[in-house]
Design an enzyme around this catalytic site. Structure first.
Site, PDB file in Angstrom:
ATOM      1  N   ASP A   5     -31.292 -12.822 -36.568  1.00 37.16           N
ATOM      2  CA  ASP A   5     -31.538 -11.509 -37.176  1.00 37.16           C
ATOM      3  C   ASP A   5     -30.226 -11.017 -37.794  1.00 37.16           C
ATOM      4  OD1 ASP A   5     -32.115  -8.914 -37.829  1.00 37.16           O
ATOM      5  OD2 ASP A   5     -32.896  -8.345 -35.863  1.00 37.16           O
ATOM      6  N   THR A  28     -29.773  -8.268 -39.413  1.00 33.70           N
ATOM      7  CA  THR A  28     -29.694  -6.806 -39.534  1.00 33.70           C
ATOM      8  C   THR A  28     -28.469  -6.263 -38.795  1.00 33.70           C
ATOM      9  OG1 THR A  28     -32.104  -6.874 -39.361  1.00 33.70           O
ATOM     10  CG2 THR A  28     -31.076  -4.691 -39.382  1.00 33.70           C
ATOM     11  N   ASP A  31     -22.516  -3.944 -40.644  1.00 38.65           N
ATOM     12  CA  ASP A  31     -22.043  -2.760 -39.897  1.00 38.65           C
ATOM     13  C   ASP A  31     -21.131  -3.200 -38.750  1.00 38.65           C
ATOM     14  OD1 ASP A  31     -23.923  -1.559 -41.556  1.00 38.65           O
ATOM     15  OD2 ASP A  31     -25.469  -1.552 -39.998  1.00 38.65           O
ATOM     16  N   ALA A  36     -24.493   4.714 -37.270  1.00 37.42           N
ATOM     17  CA  ALA A  36     -24.566   4.559 -35.806  1.00 37.42           C
ATOM     18  C   ALA A  36     -24.149   3.150 -35.400  1.00 37.42           C
ATOM     19  CB  ALA A  36     -25.986   4.860 -35.323  1.00 37.42           C
TER      20      ALA A  36
HETATM   21  O1  RIB Z   1     -27.421  -2.124 -41.816  1.00 40.28           O
HETATM   22  C1  RIB Z   1     -28.556  -2.086 -41.005  1.00 40.28           C
HETATM   23  C2  RIB Z   1     -29.083  -0.689 -40.922  1.00 40.28           C
HETATM   24  O2  RIB Z   1     -29.491  -0.259 -42.207  1.00 40.28           O
HETATM   25  C3  RIB Z   1     -30.288  -0.514 -40.054  1.00 40.28           C
HETATM   26  O3  RIB Z   1     -29.958  -0.225 -38.728  1.00 40.28           O
HETATM   27  C4  RIB Z   1     -31.088   0.549 -40.762  1.00 40.28           C
HETATM   28  O4  RIB Z   1     -31.308   1.693 -40.005  1.00 40.28           O
HETATM   29  C5  RIB Z   1     -30.359   0.833 -42.054  1.00 40.28           C
HETATM   30  O5  RIB Z   1     -29.568   1.961 -41.975  1.00 40.28           O
END
Ligand code: RIB
Length: 294
Positions: free
Chosen positions: A230, A232, A236, A40
């Site tokens: 952050d 995270t 992606d 996503a």
């Molecule tokens: O790469 C980060 C993602 O890894 C997060 O959003 C989490 O849901 C995992 O899939």
């Protein structure tokens, strides 16, 4: 056009003073919930980078808001199945330095059917991209089908498992790994890094610097220096931006610069999908922030 067979998660994000030690009960500083999942996040990054993406995946019937958020962002959600299963979720701890650790529950992400993938790829054309990672099932099936239709296959080997990479590699055009994962791929295949059998290889080095080989051509992208809040979803964001640029016909060095800037900007914001920057902000950031040189 990019087809993204990818995970959709509900991210439960806890800000923590430090990561809990074994046996420790730790009070978090804050909690938030939002859309996540590597797939996503990548789809959101693709549309924010100006690309077009059909997301293929699965969610549970009690969390339609995840699909709505993707649709509102501009993602084609016609390939997302709604199943009688729990939507995948992630428990994410983010420490004071912005680093994270993540526990995943896969749920509906691993219930994507072959029929669903075939239907979603019916209108795919030669030259389109299929993007994959390891948080969903049926990746090799999708990659094989995509290749047979003349699509190019991009594979982010995360969460990393050497056997999955080995199974997938014969159908992959672009492999994305970090330095440690590249070493494990080499060990599994008995080859040197230069010999990993893919046309395009993207490696994130320890410093965050990106090394990219495309056939005989080699590129390096330094990191943009930011204060991390952050990390995270930074990877992606990078992949979504990078692939959207390649799909738009941009030169690799330009795509790398744009992707590195987008990932750096993401790192300055809390959250995952909703924190992925817009193209105009990325362009402004590039103008104002020269990359750190090596
Ligand atoms: O790469 C980060 C993602 O890894 C997060 O959003 C989490 O849901 C995992 O899939």
């Amino acid at each position: 056009m990019i087809y993204n067979l990818g995970s959709i998660n509900i991210d439960h994000i806890y800000r923590v003073p430090h990561f809990p030690a074994p046996g420790e009960t730790l009070l978090s500083d804050s909690y938030s919930k939002g859309l996540g999942g590597k797939g996503a996040n990548q789809s959101i990054a693709i549309v924010r980078a100006g690309g077009q993406v059909v997301h293929i995946g699965a969610i549970g019937d009690d969390t339609l808001w995840t699909r709505d958020m993707l649709a509102d962002a501009g993602v084609d959600v016609s390939g997302i199945a709604v199943l009688e299963s729990a939507t995948g979720h992630a428990i994410i701890n983010v420490d004071a330095k912005g680093e994270n650790n993540i526990i995943l529950f896969d749920g509906a992400n691993v219930l994507v059917s072959e029929g669903q993938i075939s239907a979603a790829l019916v209108s795919a054309k030669a030259g389109d991209w299929l993007l994959l990672q390891n948080e969903v099932n049926n990746g090799p099936f999708a990659a094989k089908l995509a290749r047979a239709k003349g699509l190019k296959v991009a594979y982010v080997a995360a969460p990393f498992e050497a056997t999955k990479v080995k199974d997938m590699l014969p159908f992959v055009d672009l492999l994305s790994v970090n330095e440690g994962e590249a070493a494990m791929v080499c060990e599994a295949l008995g080859v040197f890094e230069d010999e990993i059998p893919v046309e395009k290889l993207l490696i994130t080095r320890g410093s965050g610097r990106i090394a990219y080989r495309d056939g005989a051509n080699r590129y390096t992208q330094p990191v943009f220096k930011v204060e991390p809040v952050d990390t995270t979803g930074a990877g992606d964001t990078f992949m979504g931006y990078f692939l959207a640029q390649l799909d738009a016909g941009k030169a690799p060095q330009e795509a790398l610069r744009m992707a590195a800037a987008a990932a750096a900007l993401k790192v300055t914001k809390k959250g995952t999908a909703e924190a992925i920057p817009l193209m105009e902000d990325v362009a402004g950031f590039i103008r104002s922030s020269p990359p750190k040189s090596f």
